[in-house]
Design a protein around this motif. Structure first.
Motif, mmCIF file in Angstrom:
data_model
loop_
_atom_site.group_PDB
_atom_site.id
_atom_site.type_symbol
_atom_site.label_atom_id
_atom_site.label_comp_id
_atom_site.label_asym_id
_atom_site.label_seq_id
_atom_site.Cartn_x
_atom_site.Cartn_y
_atom_site.Cartn_z
ATOM 1 N N UNK A 199 39.243 11.873 54.716
ATOM 2 C CA UNK A 199 38.931 10.542 54.196
ATOM 3 C C UNK A 199 40.136 9.617 54.346
ATOM 4 N N UNK A 200 41.341 10.118 54.027
ATOM 5 C CA UNK A 200 42.543 9.297 54.082
ATOM 6 C C UNK A 200 42.904 8.915 55.516
ATOM 7 N N UNK A 201 42.945 9.905 56.404
ATOM 8 C CA UNK A 201 43.378 9.643 57.779
ATOM 9 C C UNK A 201 42.393 8.750 58.517
ATOM 10 N N UNK A 202 41.097 9.034 58.372
ATOM 11 C CA UNK A 202 40.115 8.219 59.085
ATOM 12 C C UNK A 202 40.009 6.809 58.519
ATOM 13 N N UNK A 203 40.411 6.602 57.287
ATOM 14 C CA UNK A 203 40.498 5.237 56.771
ATOM 15 C C UNK A 203 41.554 4.443 57.513
#
Length: 277
Positions: free
Chosen positions: A205-209
């Motif tokens: 979730x963090x990286x793809x944001x």
């Protein structure tokens, strides 16, 4: 007419100062019909122009990009809040940021043609603004790094001189620390507001944001929307700054090495020609 105008002229010679008016013993420029507000505005603009002239091109483009991005974001938030989609301020802000930056999350679909037309223009302007600004930024960063490779390297020392890091590497380390911190913030958002159970999901979730892939959509609660929006505004630039600066240093080192090899080759060719003579 001449006599009447002559009579209306002030008799006090202190007020006849060739276009300058003396007030309380201090001379100041006389502006016919002008007020104090206009003079203050001109003074503020003049100070701003002088301050901006002292900036480096890299600092100037960063400030200009910050001002343009803020204005672009506020225009989008205001439009989506007052349009006929019946969105609250939190979702209007979230939609403007995530769609404008290319992430593409969205719970509600656009229903009005006017909103759809505005979104088309808004996304194109936002993408052009962000990508164009980043291209200019990294172009200046590349030139600065390449120029620094031909000059004497300056270092910053830590731990009483036992650790020595160049200024360019310090900048890269700061970008990397900021990016790692924002990755941790994104993981925390995934655990706290998105109810993600595993670390792999929270990290995804963090990286793809921050890479604008957007594989895991937020839950759309108020806390989730606010936290995700703030993390996108800060995390996407840090992602671009860290990886862009890393690539810039690599390409600048390659160019410097290539230039050095070309200089050595020229010296060799010139030396061979002298030997033949």
């Amino acid at each position: 007419v001449f006599k009447d105008s002559f009579r209306k002229m002030p008799r006090d010679p202190r007020k006849l100062t060739y276009g300058r008016e003396i007030d309380r013993g201090r001379a100041r420029p006389f502006v016919p019909g002008g007020g104090g507000g206009r003079a203050r505005t001109m003074g503020i603009l003049e100070r701003c122009s002088k301050w901006k002239a002292r900036l480096t091109p890299l600092e100037e483009i960063c400030i200009d990009m910050g001002v343009l991005f803020t204005a672009w974001m506020l225009i989008g938030v205001a439009f989506y809040y007052f349009c006929d989609e019946h969105w609250d301020a939190t979702y209007a802000w979230f939609f403007a940021v995530n769609v404008g930056l290319g992430v593409g999350y969205g719970k509600y679909m656009l229903t009005n043609n006017s909103t759809k037309y505005f979104t088309v223009v808004f996304v194109m302007v936002g993408t052009s603004l962000i990508m164009g600004g980043l291209v200019c930024f990294f172009d200046l960063l590349t030139q600065r790094t390449k120029a620094a490779s031909f000059t004497r390297t300056t270092y910053v020392t830590f731990c009483q001189g036992h650790v020595r890091i160049s200024n360019e590497d310090v900048k890269l380390v700061l970008f990397g620390l900021g990016y790692v911190v924002m990755l941790g913030v994104g993981v925390a958002i995934g655990y706290i507001w998105e109810n993600l159970d595993t670390f792999s999901d929270a990290l995804l979730f963090s990286v793809t944001n921050y890479t604008t892939s957007g594989l895991i959509r937020p839950r759309m609660s108020k806390g989730s929307l606010i936290a995700t929006t703030v993390s996108l505004i800060i995390g996407i630039p840090f992602n671009a700054l860290f990886w862009g600066d890393l690539a810039t240093k690599y390409y600048a080192s390659v160019q410097a090495k290539q230039a050095s090899e070309e200089d050595d080759l020229k010296k060799t060719v010139v030396g061979d020609g002298d030997d033949d003579d």
